[in-house]
Design a protein around this motif. Sequence first.
Motif, PDB file in Angstrom:
ATOM      1  N   THR A 182      61.088  78.616 110.505  1.00 46.25           N
ATOM      2  CA  THR A 182      60.697  79.987 110.208  1.00 46.25           C
ATOM      3  C   THR A 182      59.279  80.215 110.706  1.00 46.25           C
ATOM      4  O   THR A 182      58.501  79.263 110.860  1.00 46.25           O
ATOM      5  N   GLU A 212      56.994  84.873 118.426  1.00 42.28           N
ATOM      6  CA  GLU A 212      56.260  85.615 117.400  1.00 42.28           C
ATOM      7  C   GLU A 212      57.080  86.755 116.811  1.00 42.28           C
ATOM      8  O   GLU A 212      56.842  87.178 115.681  1.00 42.28           O
ATOM      9  N   GLN A 268      51.974  80.942 109.300  1.00 43.47           N
ATOM     10  CA  GLN A 268      52.613  79.713 108.865  1.00 43.47           C
ATOM     11  C   GLN A 268      54.009  79.576 109.462  1.00 43.47           C
ATOM     12  O   GLN A 268      54.735  80.556 109.624  1.00 43.47           O
ATOM     13  N   SER A 269      54.371  78.328 109.766  1.00 41.84           N
ATOM     14  CA  SER A 269      55.734  78.005 110.149  1.00 41.84           C
ATOM     15  C   SER A 269      56.241  76.917 109.222  1.00 41.84           C
ATOM     16  O   SER A 269      55.502  75.978 108.891  1.00 41.84           O
ATOM     17  N   SER A 290      47.599  84.984 116.253  1.00 44.37           N
ATOM     18  CA  SER A 290      48.978  84.495 116.281  1.00 44.37           C
ATOM     19  C   SER A 290      49.364  84.114 117.702  1.00 44.37           C
ATOM     20  O   SER A 290      49.085  84.852 118.644  1.00 44.37           O
ATOM     21  N   LYS A 343      61.932  85.644 113.202  1.00 40.08           N
ATOM     22  CA  LYS A 343      61.633  85.178 111.848  1.00 40.08           C
ATOM     23  C   LYS A 343      62.175  83.774 111.613  1.00 40.08           C
ATOM     24  O   LYS A 343      61.592  82.983 110.869  1.00 40.08           O
ATOM     25  N   GLU A 344      63.314  83.473 112.233  1.00 35.00           N
ATOM     26  CA  GLU A 344      64.013  82.220 111.927  1.00 35.00           C
ATOM     27  C   GLU A 344      64.793  81.755 113.147  1.00 35.00           C
ATOM     28  O   GLU A 344      65.298  82.558 113.923  1.00 35.00           O
ATOM     29  N   ASP A 374      56.107  82.985 110.047  1.00 39.53           N
ATOM     30  CA  ASP A 374      55.552  84.121 109.312  1.00 39.53           C
ATOM     31  C   ASP A 374      54.159  84.402 109.852  1.00 39.53           C
ATOM     32  O   ASP A 374      53.202  83.694 109.525  1.00 39.53           O
ATOM     33  N   THR A 375      54.054  85.438 110.687  1.00 40.76           N
ATOM     34  CA  THR A 375      52.769  85.731 111.329  1.00 40.76           C
ATOM     35  C   THR A 375      51.777  86.340 110.336  1.00 40.76           C
ATOM     36  O   THR A 375      50.570  86.306 110.588  1.00 40.76           O
ATOM     37  N   THR A 376      52.259  86.869 109.212  1.00 40.29           N
ATOM     38  CA  THR A 376      51.354  87.393 108.191  1.00 40.29           C
ATOM     39  C   THR A 376      50.668  86.245 107.463  1.00 40.29           C
ATOM     40  O   THR A 376      49.448  86.254 107.260  1.00 40.29           O
ATOM     41  N   LEU A 377      51.443  85.256 107.084  1.00 41.53           N
ATOM     42  CA  LEU A 377      50.886  84.074 106.423  1.00 41.53           C
ATOM     43  C   LEU A 377      50.269  83.094 107.416  1.00 41.53           C
ATOM     44  O   LEU A 377      49.588  82.155 107.004  1.00 41.53           O
TER      45      LEU A 377
END
Lengths: 114, 113
Positions: B65, B52, B72-73, B29, B55-56, B67-70
Amino acid sequence: EADIYQTPRYLVIGTGKKITLECSQTMGHDKMYWYQQDPGMELHLIHYSYGVNSTEKGDLSSESTVSRIRTEHFPLTLESARPSHTSQYLCASSEMRVSGNTIYFGEGSWLTVV
Amino acid sequence: SQKIEQNSEALNIQEGKTATLTCNYTNYSPAYLQWYRQDPGRGPVFLLLIRENEKEKRKERLKVTFDTTLKQSLFHITASQPADSATYLCALAYGGSQGNLIFGKGTKLSVKP
């Protein structure tokens, strides 16, 4: 708008010629960059500089060279241009902040080598 | 090495709708992620930065947005207008917050009246 200027905007030159693309910024930024971008493709970092007398190679290998004698000036030179050098070259600068570097780009120099 | 994928090369939507662009990355990430707008023949222009631990982020009609788990932005433009038509680039910092950016290929957005 960002105060970063590139000349020339468009250049058509013959193979084997030496060219220099000029880039100047008036924002007093320490870090400067040169990116190369072909149409429809991503930007690739070819050179960057942390400040005066600092030059580093980027991720994409390039036959060009750069110099940084003054903070505001970061020219890019090709000693002997080839058709493979045909591309758009984008100069940029940024402040170096702990929170992250926002990059300000020039309008680009379109180089065509025939 | 770090790779960025922007999910589609082109996105066509009707004026007034919300445009949603996706940026996926591999490996680690980044310290932060940025979105830029690029018009034909011009240099990219910075729009938003999200770190990082955020969230938004919002700016006028724009929302990003992260999402460091997915890994994805998502980039949203609400109440889209024909003037929003451009290519939107996702960029990630590598090597820490002082590192350089790598850019995705971009998504070309066309907003029809």
